[in-house]
Design a protein around this motif. Structure first.
Motif, mmCIF file in Angstrom:
data_model
loop_
_atom_site.group_PDB
_atom_site.id
_atom_site.type_symbol
_atom_site.label_atom_id
_atom_site.label_comp_id
_atom_site.label_asym_id
_atom_site.label_seq_id
_atom_site.Cartn_x
_atom_site.Cartn_y
_atom_site.Cartn_z
ATOM 1 N N LEU A 33 0.821 -1.208 0.000
ATOM 2 C CA LEU A 33 0.000 0.000 0.000
ATOM 3 C C LEU A 33 0.854 1.256 0.000
ATOM 4 O O LEU A 33 0.414 2.303 -0.448
ATOM 5 N N ALA A 34 2.044 1.211 0.510
ATOM 6 C CA ALA A 34 2.909 2.388 0.544
ATOM 7 C C ALA A 34 3.581 2.619 -0.793
ATOM 8 O O ALA A 34 4.115 3.707 -1.033
ATOM 9 N N SER A 35 3.557 1.661 -1.707
ATOM 10 C CA SER A 35 4.191 1.778 -3.015
ATOM 11 C C SER A 35 3.105 1.734 -4.080
ATOM 12 O O SER A 35 2.421 0.710 -4.239
ATOM 13 N N THR A 36 2.920 2.833 -4.791
ATOM 14 C CA THR A 36 1.851 2.889 -5.799
ATOM 15 C C THR A 36 2.129 1.979 -6.983
ATOM 16 O O THR A 36 1.194 1.583 -7.682
ATOM 17 N N ILE A 37 3.390 1.646 -7.218
ATOM 18 C CA ILE A 37 3.720 0.803 -8.367
ATOM 19 C C ILE A 37 3.106 -0.589 -8.214
ATOM 20 O O ILE A 37 2.683 -1.213 -9.198
ATOM 21 N N ARG A 38 2.987 -1.067 -6.947
ATOM 22 C CA ARG A 38 2.489 -2.432 -6.700
ATOM 23 C C ARG A 38 0.983 -2.468 -6.496
ATOM 24 O O ARG A 38 0.435 -3.511 -6.189
ATOM 25 N N HIS A 39 0.303 -1.338 -6.662
ATOM 26 C CA HIS A 39 -1.149 -1.347 -6.469
ATOM 27 C C HIS A 39 -1.857 -2.195 -7.517
ATOM 28 O O HIS A 39 -2.919 -2.759 -7.238
ATOM 29 N N THR A 40 -1.302 -2.262 -8.711
ATOM 30 C CA THR A 40 -1.957 -3.053 -9.756
ATOM 31 C C THR A 40 -1.794 -4.554 -9.528
ATOM 32 O O THR A 40 -2.459 -5.345 -10.212
ATOM 33 N N GLU A 41 -0.918 -4.961 -8.576
ATOM 34 C CA GLU A 41 -0.704 -6.380 -8.298
ATOM 35 C C GLU A 41 -1.558 -6.875 -7.144
ATOM 36 O O GLU A 41 -1.493 -8.045 -6.791
ATOM 37 N N LEU A 42 -2.353 -5.995 -6.517
ATOM 38 C CA LEU A 42 -3.149 -6.375 -5.357
ATOM 39 C C LEU A 42 -4.346 -7.209 -5.766
ATOM 40 O O LEU A 42 -4.863 -7.088 -6.893
ATOM 41 N N ASP A 43 -4.811 -8.024 -4.821
ATOM 42 C CA ASP A 43 -6.040 -8.805 -5.013
ATOM 43 C C ASP A 43 -7.199 -7.924 -4.574
ATOM 44 O O ASP A 43 -7.442 -7.743 -3.372
ATOM 45 N N LEU A 44 -7.903 -7.391 -5.515
ATOM 46 C CA LEU A 44 -8.950 -6.418 -5.189
ATOM 47 C C LEU A 44 -10.129 -7.072 -4.469
ATOM 48 O O LEU A 44 -10.809 -6.415 -3.667
ATOM 49 N N LYS A 45 -10.404 -8.327 -4.732
ATOM 50 C CA LYS A 45 -11.512 -9.010 -4.055
ATOM 51 C C LYS A 45 -11.255 -9.124 -2.551
ATOM 52 O O LYS A 45 -12.176 -8.977 -1.735
ATOM 53 N N ASP A 46 -9.974 -9.380 -2.172
ATOM 54 C CA ASP A 46 -9.652 -9.452 -0.749
ATOM 55 C C ASP A 46 -9.754 -8.084 -0.083
ATOM 56 O O ASP A 46 -10.172 -7.971 1.086
ATOM 57 N N LEU A 47 -9.369 -7.041 -0.807
ATOM 58 C CA LEU A 47 -9.434 -5.693 -0.230
ATOM 59 C C LEU A 47 -10.871 -5.201 -0.097
ATOM 60 O O LEU A 47 -11.143 -4.277 0.678
ATOM 61 N N ALA A 48 -11.795 -5.773 -0.865
ATOM 62 C CA ALA A 48 -13.184 -5.321 -0.812
ATOM 63 C C ALA A 48 -13.874 -5.702 0.480
ATOM 64 O O ALA A 48 -14.950 -5.169 0.796
#
Length: 907
Positions: free
Chosen positions: A34-49
């Motif tokens: 979360l502190a690095s914007t470059i890795r935001h596209t690699e996150l699992d969005l379903k888990d964050l929801a």
């Protein structure tokens, strides 16, 4: 949206970043992304929801990034402020934080677009969002110094509408795609936006209306050819808007729109002009078959516009009368209905105007005397016996100066006089003159004058011949050579056969022959029309014309001054210097009898011929002699006569002015390329002497011919010689528009007068002409096969760009010099420029300039500009270890690219 209006962008970025970093579990390895914007596209969005605050924080951050990206990339007018670091003075911290924020946004924008696209593709949306109770009073402190919430209490979280978050993300991403001109993805995002909004609850729709501006959304949809929802259609209040809406619906309800506008009493000019344009557009579309309408549709529109024109105080036009002559009963009923409605609510002034309209309609027979409008308007019935029928005139479709005579003799004479002044038909001129009497016909116009004073004397030339010669003079001024030739032939015919009983001077026949030759000269100079345009007329060949010209200068009595000047001009333009020198001998009859200002023209033509003859023979002594003769003669015309009051009352000054005008007109007609270039160089050298400023000298190739160091040169008047130079060089460019020398001299004039924009445009045009629009190799040295760009011209180009505030362009132009002024170029890079700035770095090939630009942007923290400079440095063809040919070719490519961009800006 509210926070964007009240908080500056650095503070808002800080709050959004703090919200992202405040998510629980920042110490865990899985959440460090979360502190690095470059890795935001690699996150699992379903888990964050689930539970949702983390996904909501990331979505808010990236939505703000794309919205701010569009704002900072939109050009805005800003004041020019110097960015030079002054010791002891610090930059405004607010400006520094703003620039750093914009740099960060430009770097993160691609990641934000990918993240929001991933959110839409996976349809991931937070199920709940934090409330004010969700943040505890005490929070943990991370090793980085930021704060973090230990964990979210699900009892304090608020449920949210997942479709609302997706709709907002789709809207912002669609706007960003449209801004980046990716219209297919923009259409896809807006389609998803409407899919999500159709599933929203009432409360969510209210919140959406606060976030989304309907008018801007409608604009995006119109540009993308997407249907605009009915709820988002803005109701039009102006007449123009209502007409456009009606036109989009096949002009449905247009009569009601016009009727409401009539009742609104809106007297704006725009309202009336819009209605007139509507009527013309409908008439054209119906004629071309683009729309189908009933027979009474267009007359109904005409009736509405007629009422509007009447309320503005305008009379009933002839076009409206013709259009309403054969209207149907339905249209007549519409007319009575509309006028009746306006009479019911009209003011006193409007009632009088409508009453006049009704009277006009009854008089024209459009309305009957038993119409209800007659009684409604309060018009009393008149007895038919007392009415006078209006006179009926026969209108001719052909335009003419003839007026209706009404049986009056004076009007008949007036018509004859008008025909005499307007006609250029030889037969008609003779017929009208005989019908009026030749003595009275000559007095028809006081502006009928001939070129010589001798011909204008009364009782010297027969009246009919005078009229025909005056017509010839008028046709010469209008450059209608064929008709002038016919008129002159008619004058010769009348002189030989029809005027046997009249007395006339014996030289008049020779004068007409000279006029024929003068017409041949004028027609040869004017390439647009030739005297052979009329059947039966033949034009002399160039050799025959020159032979006849040379023989005519030696006839007795001497020819007219106009013929002398045109003959000398024809010989000079043909390059026959020997003939000019031989035929302009001081013993020639026309030279002895000549008077000022024609004497100066003859002497100038003689000296120019001898100068060109010696230039061809490369005789330095004679070149110096005749160059000085020409210089002193022209310099005398542009010099002042001292500060004392003239004893002759200004007669000498008037004579000098006439001589200067005659010499200027003579020089403007020169068409021989070397001679034309020589004369422009003469006047340019006079201008340089008068101005006495080496930095603004006009560059000319023949400047060495002229004696610029004479003591008498101090009396030359700058303004006088500048006017003369402008006329001569403008006429020369009109004859040779692609002569680079003349274009450069005109650019030098603009530069000397501090007109830097015009000067820069002309310098670029000169370079384009010399290099075949920048296809040939450009350089500042005289190299074989290279289109030269002189060092002085390069310096003036840099000066023009600097004075216009285009400092980055000045940096690029400074590279054209063999020895660039790096100190000046570096100073330009440090100042704020009004041009493309870093977008022009691709045109820089000098590695020293690029390295300084990268160092400068690094010190200032301008990441995006530094990246642009670094990208240019990494170009393989600019490597300093390459062969000279490779570096030279890379420079030529960038020179042509830059100059083409300048050319697109100016012409």
């Amino acid at each position: 949206g509210t926070l964007e209006k009240v908080l500056p962008s650095p503070l808002l970025l800080y709050l959004l970043t703090a919200l992202v970093q405040a998510q629980p579990g920042q110490e865990e390895e899985a959440m460090n992304s979360l502190a690095s914007t470059i890795r935001h596209t690699e996150l699992d969005l379903k888990d964050l929801a689930i539970p949702g605050p983390s996904l909501q924080a990331l979505t808010l951050l990236h939505r703000w990034v794309v919205r701010t990206f569009m704002v900072i990339r939109t050009p805005m007018r800003t004041e020019r402020t110097s960015t030079v670091m002054v010791p002891g003075v610090r930059r405004d911290p607010a400006v520094m934080y703003r620039d750093q924020t914009h740099t960060l946004v430009s770097a993160v924008a691609p990641t934000s677009i990918k993240f929001l696209q991933a959110v839409l593709d996976s349809e991931a949306s937070p199920t709940s969002v934090p409330s004010h109770s969700s943040f505890p009073a005490t929070v943990a402190v991370l090793s980085t110094g930021s704060y973090s919430v230990p964990s979210w209490d699900t009892s304090t979280l608020m449920p949210c509408d997942p479709k609302l978050e997706l709709a907002l993300a789709a809207h912002d991403l669609g706007c960003c795609y449209f801004f980046c001109e990716d219209y297919d993805r923009a259409k896809s995002c807006f389609s998803k936006y409407f899919t999500y909004t159709s599933q929203l609850s009432v409360a969510s729709k209210q919140q959406l209306d606060v976030e989304v501006e309907k008018a801007r959304l409608a604009g995006y949809l119109i540009c993308l050819d997407l249907p605009v929802p009915e709820d988002d259609v803005v109701e039009q209040t102006s007449l123009a808007g209502k007409i456009i809406v009606s036109a989009n619906n096949q002009y449905d309800g247009i009569n009601k729109v016009l009727e409401e506008d009539n009742l609104s009493r809106d007297q704006k000019e725009a309202s009336t002009s819009g209605r007139e344009l509507l009527e013309l557009e409908l008439r054209e579309k119906i004629t071309q078959g683009e729309i189908t309408a009933a027979r009474d549709f267009l007359p109904s529109i005409l009736v509405q516009n007629m009422v509007r024109r009447t309320l503005r105080g305008l009379p009933l036009s002839s076009r409206v009368k013709r259009s309403l002559t054969n209207i149907t009963e339905k249209v007549r009923g519409v007319l009575e209905d509309q006028v009746g409605k306006m009479l019911a609510v009209a003011t006193d002034r409007e009632s009088k105007l409508l009453k006049c309209l009704v009277v006009d309609l009854v008089v024209e027979g459009i309305l009957g005397q038993k119409s209800k409008l007659v009684n409604l308007a309060g018009i009393a019935q008149a007895e038919r016996a007392k009415l006078l029928s209006p006179p009926k005139f026969k209108m001719s479709a052909k335009q003419s100066f003839v007026m209706e005579t009404f049986g009056l003799e004076k009007i008949t004479k007036l018509n004859t006089s008008l025909q005499m002044m307007s006609t250029f038909s030889p037969g008609q001129v003779v017929t009208l003159a005989n019908s009026m009497g030749v003595r009275g016909a000559r007095k028809t116009s006081s502006r009928w004058m001939l070129e010589t004073e001798q011909l204008n004397r009364p009782n010297l030339v027969p009246d009919l011949i005078f009229i025909l010669l005056a017509k010839v003079n008028q046709l010469k001024k209008m450059k209608r050579w064929s008709e002038a030739r016919l008129m002159l032939d008619k004058a010769q015919q009348e002189l030989r056969g029809g005027l046997k009983n009249e007395r006339f001077p014996p030289w008049l026949g020779g004068h007409m022959e000279g006029e024929h030759l003068l017409l041949e000269h004028l027609a040869a100079v004017d390439k647009d029309e030739t005297v052979s345009a009329v059947p039966g007329q033949t034009q002399l060949s160039p050799d025959e014309l020159l032979s006849r010209t040379a023989s005519w200068l030696s006839v007795e009595p001497p020819p007219t001054p106009a013929l002398v000047e045109s003959s000398l001009l024809a010989l000079l333009n043909a390059g026959d210097w020997e003939a000019v020198g031989r035929l302009s001998h001081p013993n020639m009859g026309y030279v002895v009898s000549s008077r000022p200002p024609h004497t100066s023209v003859i002497l100038l033509a003689r000296n120019l011929a001898f100068l060109m003859l010696n230039l061809r023979a490369n005789n330095p002594q004679m070149i110096k002699k005749f160059g000085r003769d020409v210089w002193e003669m022209v310099a005398q015309l542009v010099s002042n006569g001292g500060t004392k009051r003239p004893k002759d009352g200004g007669a000498a000054a008037g004579l000098v002015s006439r001589e200067r005008a005659a010499v200027t007109a003579f020089l403007c007609q020169l068409a021989h390329e070397p001679l034309k270039r020589l004369t422009t160089s003469l006047i340019a050298s006079l201008f340089n002497v008068a101005r006495d400023d080496p930095n603004t000298d006009i560059l000319s190739p023949d400047s060495a011919v002229w004696p610029t160091g004479l003591a008498t040169n101090q009396a030359i008047q700058e303004r006088t010689v500048e006017d003369m130079l402008t006329q001569v060089i403008t006429s020369a460019i009109a004859k040779s528009p692609k002569d680079p020398t003349l274009l450069r001299m005109l650019a030098d004039i603009q530069f000397a007068n501090s007109r830097y924009s015009s000067a820069l445009s002309l310098y670029v045009e000169t370079t384009a002409v010399k290099s075949d629009f920048f296809q040939l190799e450009l350089g500042s040295s005289l190299t074989l096969g290279m289109a030269t760009l002189e060092e002085s011209v390069v310096g003036r180009l840099v000066t023009c760009a600097r004075e216009l505030g285009r400092l980055t362009q000045a940096v690029v132009l400074s590279q054209f010099s063999q020895e660039p002024n790096y100190a000046q170029a570096f100073k330009f890079l440090e100042d704020r420029s009004l041009d493309g700035s870093d977008s022009l770095y691709g045109c820089i090939w000098d590695m020293a300039v690029l390295e300084f630009a990268m160092s400068l942007h690094t010190k200032r923290g301008e990441v995006a500009r530094r990246r642009e400079a670094l990208h240019c440095i990494w170009q393989l063809e600019l490597n300093t270890n390459n062969d000279e040919e490779i570096i030279k070719e890379a420079a030529n490519v960038r020179k042509a690219m830059f100059l083409r961009s300048l050319a697109m800006q100016f012409f």
